[in-house]
Design an enzyme around this catalytic site. Sequence first.
Site, PDB file in Angstrom:
ATOM      1  N   THR A   1      21.012  20.942  33.000  1.00 29.76           N
ATOM      2  CA  THR A   1      20.963  22.381  33.317  1.00 29.76           C
ATOM      3  C   THR A   1      20.316  23.236  32.226  1.00 29.76           C
ATOM      4  O   THR A   1      20.430  24.455  32.268  1.00 29.76           O
ATOM      5  CB  THR A   1      22.388  22.933  33.568  1.00 29.76           C
ATOM      6  OG1 THR A   1      23.150  22.776  32.364  1.00 29.76           O
ATOM      7  CG2 THR A   1      23.085  22.240  34.722  1.00 29.76           C
ATOM      8  N   TRP A   2      19.668  22.588  31.246  1.00 28.37           N
ATOM      9  CA  TRP A   2      19.015  23.386  30.209  1.00 28.37           C
ATOM     10  C   TRP A   2      17.923  24.223  30.859  1.00 28.37           C
ATOM     11  O   TRP A   2      17.221  23.689  31.749  1.00 28.37           O
ATOM     12  CB  TRP A   2      18.410  22.452  29.144  1.00 28.37           C
ATOM     13  CG  TRP A   2      17.961  23.156  27.901  1.00 28.37           C
ATOM     14  CD1 TRP A   2      18.321  24.397  27.472  1.00 28.37           C
ATOM     15  CD2 TRP A   2      17.058  22.639  26.917  1.00 28.37           C
ATOM     16  NE1 TRP A   2      17.706  24.684  26.282  1.00 28.37           N
ATOM     17  CE2 TRP A   2      16.926  23.628  25.916  1.00 28.37           C
ATOM     18  CE3 TRP A   2      16.352  21.438  26.771  1.00 28.37           C
ATOM     19  CZ2 TRP A   2      16.112  23.456  24.791  1.00 28.37           C
ATOM     20  CZ3 TRP A   2      15.554  21.259  25.661  1.00 28.37           C
ATOM     21  CH2 TRP A   2      15.440  22.268  24.677  1.00 28.37           C
TER      22      TRP A   2
ATOM     23  N   ASP B   1      25.576  18.114  33.679  1.00 23.58           N
ATOM     24  CA  ASP B   1      25.587  18.305  32.224  1.00 23.58           C
ATOM     25  C   ASP B   1      25.177  19.737  31.897  1.00 23.58           C
ATOM     26  O   ASP B   1      24.123  20.195  32.316  1.00 23.58           O
ATOM     27  CB  ASP B   1      24.587  17.350  31.556  1.00 23.58           C
ATOM     28  CG  ASP B   1      24.528  17.568  30.051  1.00 23.58           C
ATOM     29  OD1 ASP B   1      25.429  17.064  29.354  1.00 23.58           O
ATOM     30  OD2 ASP B   1      23.610  18.279  29.588  1.00 23.58           O
TER      31      ASP B   1
ATOM     32  N   TYR C   1      23.231  26.868  26.650  1.00 22.74           N
ATOM     33  CA  TYR C   1      22.157  27.070  27.627  1.00 22.74           C
ATOM     34  C   TYR C   1      22.261  28.445  28.281  1.00 22.74           C
ATOM     35  O   TYR C   1      23.286  28.775  28.897  1.00 22.74           O
ATOM     36  CB  TYR C   1      22.174  25.974  28.717  1.00 22.74           C
ATOM     37  CG  TYR C   1      22.065  24.557  28.173  1.00 22.74           C
ATOM     38  CD1 TYR C   1      21.517  24.293  26.914  1.00 22.74           C
ATOM     39  CD2 TYR C   1      22.502  23.468  28.924  1.00 22.74           C
ATOM     40  CE1 TYR C   1      21.427  23.000  26.418  1.00 22.74           C
ATOM     41  CE2 TYR C   1      22.414  22.175  28.432  1.00 22.74           C
ATOM     42  CZ  TYR C   1      21.872  21.951  27.178  1.00 22.74           C
ATOM     43  OH  TYR C   1      21.782  20.674  26.692  1.00 22.74           O
TER      44      TYR C   1
ATOM     45  N   GLN D   1      25.275  11.594  23.580  1.00 23.47           N
ATOM     46  CA  GLN D   1      24.125  12.084  24.361  1.00 23.47           C
ATOM     47  C   GLN D   1      22.934  12.275  23.426  1.00 23.47           C
ATOM     48  O   GLN D   1      23.009  13.053  22.477  1.00 23.47           O
ATOM     49  CB  GLN D   1      24.498  13.406  25.037  1.00 23.47           C
ATOM     50  CG  GLN D   1      23.367  13.928  25.909  1.00 23.47           C
ATOM     51  CD  GLN D   1      23.723  15.168  26.703  1.00 23.47           C
ATOM     52  OE1 GLN D   1      23.077  16.192  26.593  1.00 23.47           O
ATOM     53  NE2 GLN D   1      24.764  15.082  27.520  1.00 23.47           N
TER      54      GLN D   1
ATOM     55  N   TYR E   1      19.114  12.248  27.399  1.00 21.19           N
ATOM     56  CA  TYR E   1      18.598  13.565  27.785  1.00 21.19           C
ATOM     57  C   TYR E   1      17.073  13.569  27.764  1.00 21.19           C
ATOM     58  O   TYR E   1      16.467  12.685  27.179  1.00 21.19           O
ATOM     59  CB  TYR E   1      19.241  14.689  26.978  1.00 21.19           C
ATOM     60  CG  TYR E   1      18.889  14.902  25.512  1.00 21.19           C
ATOM     61  CD1 TYR E   1      17.623  15.354  25.126  1.00 21.19           C
ATOM     62  CD2 TYR E   1      19.842  14.749  24.527  1.00 21.19           C
ATOM     63  CE1 TYR E   1      17.323  15.630  23.798  1.00 21.19           C
ATOM     64  CE2 TYR E   1      19.554  15.029  23.183  1.00 21.19           C
ATOM     65  CZ  TYR E   1      18.275  15.463  22.831  1.00 21.19           C
ATOM     66  OH  TYR E   1      17.988  15.736  21.520  1.00 21.19           O
TER      67      TYR E   1
HETATM   68  N1  LIG Z   1      22.264  17.251  23.990  1.00 23.61           N
HETATM   69  C1  LIG Z   1      21.108  17.821  23.734  1.00 23.61           C
HETATM   70  O1  LIG Z   1      20.796  18.174  22.595  1.00 23.61           O
HETATM   71  C2  LIG Z   1      20.136  18.030  24.872  1.00 23.61           C
HETATM   72  C3  LIG Z   1      18.795  18.333  24.585  1.00 23.61           C
HETATM   73  C4  LIG Z   1      17.930  18.477  25.670  1.00 23.61           C
HETATM   74  C5  LIG Z   1      18.406  18.321  26.969  1.00 23.61           C
HETATM   75  N2  LIG Z   1      19.715  18.056  27.212  1.00 23.61           N
HETATM   76  C6  LIG Z   1      20.236  17.902  28.590  1.00 23.61           C
HETATM   77  O2  LIG Z   1      19.424  16.976  29.293  1.00 23.61           O
HETATM   78  C7  LIG Z   1      18.901  17.589  30.454  1.00 23.61           C
HETATM   79  C8  LIG Z   1      17.537  17.025  30.789  1.00 23.61           C
HETATM   80  O3  LIG Z   1      16.613  17.225  29.758  1.00 23.61           O
HETATM   81  P1  LIG Z   1      15.430  18.313  29.844  1.00 23.61           P
HETATM   82  O4  LIG Z   1      15.791  19.395  30.760  1.00 23.61           O
HETATM   83  O5  LIG Z   1      15.089  18.644  28.425  1.00 23.61           O
HETATM   84  O6  LIG Z   1      14.181  17.476  30.370  1.00 23.61           O
HETATM   85  P2  LIG Z   1      13.870  16.542  31.636  1.00 23.61           P
HETATM   86  O7  LIG Z   1      15.041  16.401  32.511  1.00 23.61           O
HETATM   87  O8  LIG Z   1      13.219  15.319  31.080  1.00 23.61           O
HETATM   88  O9  LIG Z   1      12.720  17.369  32.364  1.00 23.61           O
HETATM   89  C9  LIG Z   1      12.934  18.551  33.088  1.00 23.61           C
HETATM   90  C10 LIG Z   1      11.576  19.019  33.613  1.00 23.61           C
HETATM   91  O10 LIG Z   1      11.016  17.993  34.429  1.00 23.61           O
HETATM   92  C11 LIG Z   1      10.773  18.462  35.742  1.00 23.61           C
HETATM   93  N3  LIG Z   1      11.168  17.404  36.679  1.00 23.61           N
HETATM   94  C12 LIG Z   1      12.412  16.976  36.980  1.00 23.61           C
HETATM   95  N4  LIG Z   1      12.384  16.011  37.898  1.00 23.61           N
HETATM   96  C13 LIG Z   1      11.076  15.804  38.191  1.00 23.61           C
HETATM   97  C14 LIG Z   1      10.407  14.951  39.093  1.00 23.61           C
HETATM   98  N5  LIG Z   1      11.058  14.094  39.884  1.00 23.61           N
HETATM   99  N6  LIG Z   1       9.041  15.017  39.162  1.00 23.61           N
HETATM  100  C15 LIG Z   1       8.356  15.878  38.361  1.00 23.61           C
HETATM  101  N7  LIG Z   1       8.952  16.710  37.499  1.00 23.61           N
HETATM  102  C16 LIG Z   1      10.289  16.684  37.412  1.00 23.61           C
HETATM  103  C17 LIG Z   1      11.623  19.704  35.914  1.00 23.61           C
HETATM  104  O11 LIG Z   1      10.978  20.588  36.832  1.00 23.61           O
HETATM  105  P3  LIG Z   1      11.749  21.650  37.807  1.00 23.61           P
HETATM  106  O12 LIG Z   1      12.948  22.154  37.024  1.00 23.61           O
HETATM  107  O13 LIG Z   1      10.722  22.662  38.072  1.00 23.61           O
HETATM  108  O14 LIG Z   1      12.183  20.923  39.050  1.00 23.61           O
HETATM  109  C18 LIG Z   1      11.665  20.268  34.496  1.00 23.61           C
HETATM  110  O15 LIG Z   1      10.512  21.022  34.233  1.00 23.61           O
HETATM  111  C19 LIG Z   1      18.894  19.080  30.078  1.00 23.61           C
HETATM  112  O16 LIG Z   1      18.701  19.919  31.209  1.00 23.61           O
HETATM  113  C20 LIG Z   1      20.224  19.194  29.401  1.00 23.61           C
HETATM  114  O17 LIG Z   1      21.271  19.227  30.360  1.00 23.61           O
HETATM  115  C21 LIG Z   1      20.579  17.867  26.165  1.00 23.61           C
END
Ligand SMILES: NC(=O)c1ccc[n+]([C@@H]2O[C@H](COP(=O)([O-])OP(=O)(O)OC[C@H]3O[C@@H](n4cnc5c(N)ncnc54)[C@H](OP(=O)(O)O)[C@@H]3O)[C@@H](O)[C@H]2O)c1
Length: 278
Positions: free
Chosen positions: A20-21, A49, A54, A164, A192
């Site tokens: 949900t970031w 998550d 966020y 994570q 993540y």
């Molecule tokens: N613990 C930590 O420090 C930390 C750090 C970073 C992230 N996180 C967590 O991990 C989650 C995921 O990481 P993230 O948001 O950084 O990156 P991610 O999930 O790798 O990528 C998200 C991006 O990819 C796109 N996307 C998702 N599914 C897709 C698909 N099937 N085809 C094409 N594009 C796709 C999304 O587009 P749309 O949204 O436009 O659909 C968004 O722009 C976060 O939301 C958060 O909850 C934790």
Amino acid sequence: MHATTTLPSGEPVPVLGQGTWMMGEDRSRAADEVAALRLGLDLGVTLIDTAEMYGNGGAEKVVGEAIAGRRDEVFLVSKVLPSNASRNGVIRACEASLKRMHTDRIDLYLLHWRGGVPLSETIAVFEELRQSGKIRHWGVSNFDADDMEEMGRLSRGSNAQANQVLYNLTRRGIEFDLAPMCRNAGIPIMAYSPVEQGALADNAGLRGIAARHDATAAQVALAWVLSQPGVIAIPKATRLEHVRQNAAAREIRLAPQDLAELDRLFPAPSDRRPLEMI
Ligand SMILES: NC(=O)c1ccc[n+]([C@@H]2O[C@H](COP(=O)([O-])OP(=O)(O)OC[C@H]3O[C@@H](n4cnc5c(N)ncnc54)[C@H](OP(=O)(O)O)[C@@H]3O)[C@@H](O)[C@H]2O)c1
């Protein structure tokens, strides 16, 4: 029944979740974000998550709307900022997160990354919150191998249920030491940015493999993360098509030939590297 992995407590958790970031930053997008999370729940992607960080609490509010009336379906993960990791800080932060999400419990509460507060103090208050039922489990995030070792030596440090960290095809550093260490301890890795914040969706190298599975490059990237034992992937998707594709990636079975090609395209680490963070 969708695939699960097991927490050290013995509880099964789904290997695919929803991140949900970047959600909750703009009220005009909130309805679409709620709809995306609810579609994910409809498709059985029931781990969500989030974090107090966020959208400055906005993402937790979006999550609260998405899980309204269906809390019991969800395995809810949230995180406390290191600046709130003192005893009183964690209690205040947890209460505020519960309020924003309109729930009485968080299933897994993580320390977002290490800060200045002694880890022993944070663990002690996590245990207090667990006793009172406000959180069901606790864990950590962005902990490297030395942090995990240090935590293991602390009183009740072995009660951590997850770590994570950044993990995807282009970020395989943890395979050298952190991932085997967590696997040996039975602690799941929550991966993540599993599609490298969308960048892997445009990766030319993945297209050939994707074509063999009638899938997209992003789905192959996700299927690869999901093929690793003891790993939970939490892609974030707001576009409904992405939510559907991510849910469907659970069905992709990469063949040995695909895995060998992925290893050639994205080599595993041959030496120790410090944990990367986004
Ligand atoms: N613990 C930590 O420090 C930390 C750090 C970073 C992230 N996180 C967590 O991990 C989650 C995921 O990481 P993230 O948001 O950084 O990156 P991610 O999930 O790798 O990528 C998200 C991006 O990819 C796109 N996307 C998702 N599914 C897709 C698909 N099937 N085809 C094409 N594009 C796709 C999304 O587009 P749309 O949204 O436009 O659909 C968004 O722009 C976060 O939301 C958060 O909850 C934790």
